[in-house]
Design an enzyme around this catalytic site. Sequence first.
Site, PDB file in Angstrom:
ATOM      1  N   HIS A  33      -8.242  10.934   3.043  1.00 54.33           N
ATOM      2  CA  HIS A  33      -9.514  10.396   2.552  1.00 54.33           C
ATOM      3  C   HIS A  33     -10.145   9.422   3.538  1.00 54.33           C
ATOM      4  O   HIS A  33     -11.337   9.148   3.487  1.00 54.33           O
ATOM      5  CB  HIS A  33      -9.327   9.747   1.175  1.00 54.33           C
ATOM      6  CG  HIS A  33      -8.704   8.390   1.203  1.00 54.33           C
ATOM      7  ND1 HIS A  33      -7.379   8.154   0.961  1.00 54.33           N
ATOM      8  CD2 HIS A  33      -9.243   7.187   1.455  1.00 54.33           C
ATOM      9  CE1 HIS A  33      -7.125   6.857   1.057  1.00 54.33           C
ATOM     10  NE2 HIS A  33      -8.247   6.253   1.355  1.00 54.33           N
ATOM     11  N   ASP A  76      -3.075  13.883   0.061  1.00 54.93           N
ATOM     12  CA  ASP A  76      -3.896  12.940   0.821  1.00 54.93           C
ATOM     13  C   ASP A  76      -3.200  12.559   2.128  1.00 54.93           C
ATOM     14  O   ASP A  76      -2.705  11.452   2.297  1.00 54.93           O
ATOM     15  CB  ASP A  76      -4.157  11.705  -0.045  1.00 54.93           C
ATOM     16  CG  ASP A  76      -5.180  10.775   0.559  1.00 54.93           C
ATOM     17  OD1 ASP A  76      -5.907  11.199   1.472  1.00 54.93           O
ATOM     18  OD2 ASP A  76      -5.243   9.612   0.124  1.00 54.93           O
ATOM     19  N   SER A 119      -5.421   1.670   2.958  1.00 56.73           N
ATOM     20  CA  SER A 119      -5.235   3.120   2.890  1.00 56.73           C
ATOM     21  C   SER A 119      -4.754   3.660   4.226  1.00 56.73           C
ATOM     22  O   SER A 119      -5.151   3.182   5.295  1.00 56.73           O
ATOM     23  CB  SER A 119      -6.555   3.816   2.552  1.00 56.73           C
ATOM     24  OG  SER A 119      -6.999   3.478   1.278  1.00 56.73           O
TER      25      SER A 119
END
Length: 569
Positions: free
Chosen positions: A82, A134, A235
């Site tokens: 992402h 992801d 992230s």
Amino acid sequence: MWVIPVFALLLMVSANYSSAAKGVPCGQKQLTFLAYIYKGNAALEAEWPWHAAVFRKQSNGGEDYICGGSVISENFVLTAAHCTVSFRMSLSADNFLVKLGLHNKSYPSEHSRTHEVVEVIRHDSFNINNLRNDIALLRTEEDITFSDYIQPICLWPVEKSELNSILSSRGTVAGWGVGDEYKLVDILQQATLSVVDYATCLKSKPEHFSKLLSDDKSNFCAGNQNMTNVCDGDSGGGMYFKIDNAWYIRGIVSAGARSETGRRCDPQQFVTFTDIPYYLRWISQHQENVKKRNLLNLGSCGLDSYNITIPESKKSVFLQYPWTAMLEFKMESSPSIQTICNGALIHPRFVITAGHCVDSSIRKLKLKSVRLGEFNLKTNPDSGKSFSGETVSTTTQSIDVEKVFKHPQFNSPRYDNNVALLKLKHPADATRSNVKPICLPTLEDYNEIYTISGWRRVGRQSHILKRDTALLEDHEKCRSIYGKINISLSSDGNQICGTYYHENVHDCFHFMSGAPLQYVKNADRKNQYFLKGLFSFGFPKCQLNYTDVFININRYAQWIASIVMDEEA
């Protein structure tokens, strides 16, 4: 360091090593310092020498920090998929920089290094809606040089190992994400988080984690349910564990929960991590195939002259899809040529098409030849603007078919393995601007949007080559739709479904079978089209947003390569 819809994942291999340079041990801290993350503490320089900072380039020449990552080899940094997508659009490699050996992200030291990225490899099953799968690889332009401040992390040693091996244990996360003052921090932070089981995580916030947690256990949860956690900006970073004398990466920061106010992440909630062991084979395959992105080794295939940022809808259709082919048939009692199927030129001697197009049991037509370089079926030559803006005139090539290779399991089970290869009697003249082969991928990559090109069966201007945008449809939903009309779709990935967007209801007519579905891949500073699929059949009631079925070409890569190699030997 905290986490909001943050995201995470990881990668590959065995025993006590990474895929780093031969002789370079992984997971070793070269400096014996004591050395974030919300309510974490500052790490010391070189404390996490594999932790990377991913930056996005700005149009004004600046750069913005966006995510973390982990160095796993001389050429690859692992991060969350992402982190490489913006507003559902896959960003190209030249949008990114990777900074290594960084401690203060705003003031790099003499020990830090910056690397350009020449390829972004997202997991082909990445789902932007629920952040499943992801994970992504960033390939650097130059080899990474290891030092006291830059080292590779070891990949978790067992493929798809049970989570029980780390349940109730505590791993370390690091990052420059949102800190105590609700803003990105400059100094690398670290924190230790506890891994929790699936049931505990789901029970903590069912409406949230029922969407994020994968049934196949390809991600897991961790957190302390206090004010120490990862947050926005963390992230892509890893969760690291020390085993014996080496450090390993087990997870990638993927997604967390928003606070009740919706401002940022909620540090008291658990966070999902992509579970590395589940993706070891995927990582290994992509690293091994780094020098062979095109299945048939055609270096100049599918070249796209447009900048990668130009939307497909803004490109000219004329000369843009020069691999789109038309199959020519003859009836036994008539000399006239009928064009009823499309295909794609994948090699100077080979065209790929739908199997039912060459199935003699279906119709009393005999395949004669393949027409290449066509645009307008009513004119020859065709005329239009080239990429450079000059007006050019093009003529078609019709080449007889020498052999037909229908897949040995064609229509078994029914509607499945609907693919065929056509060998031409002589090579196509690919020196012409309107005749070029498209690339075939060695491994699948994630894309949100694909383009179909070909001629429609009926409808206005069906004699002119058209294109349309296709979004991949959830396969189980697609199977359910077709199941209602007693058509059973494959469950093993041989077929994919796509939903079109039509600006006008009058455009809602099916393409001919065999029309290519393609996407543009940016790697090594080249933009190239790769073949994703071929149109197989569509829902009989043609309506806006209807779903069509495509042959998933990548599933037949080995079969295709073996035939081409045998015939060309």
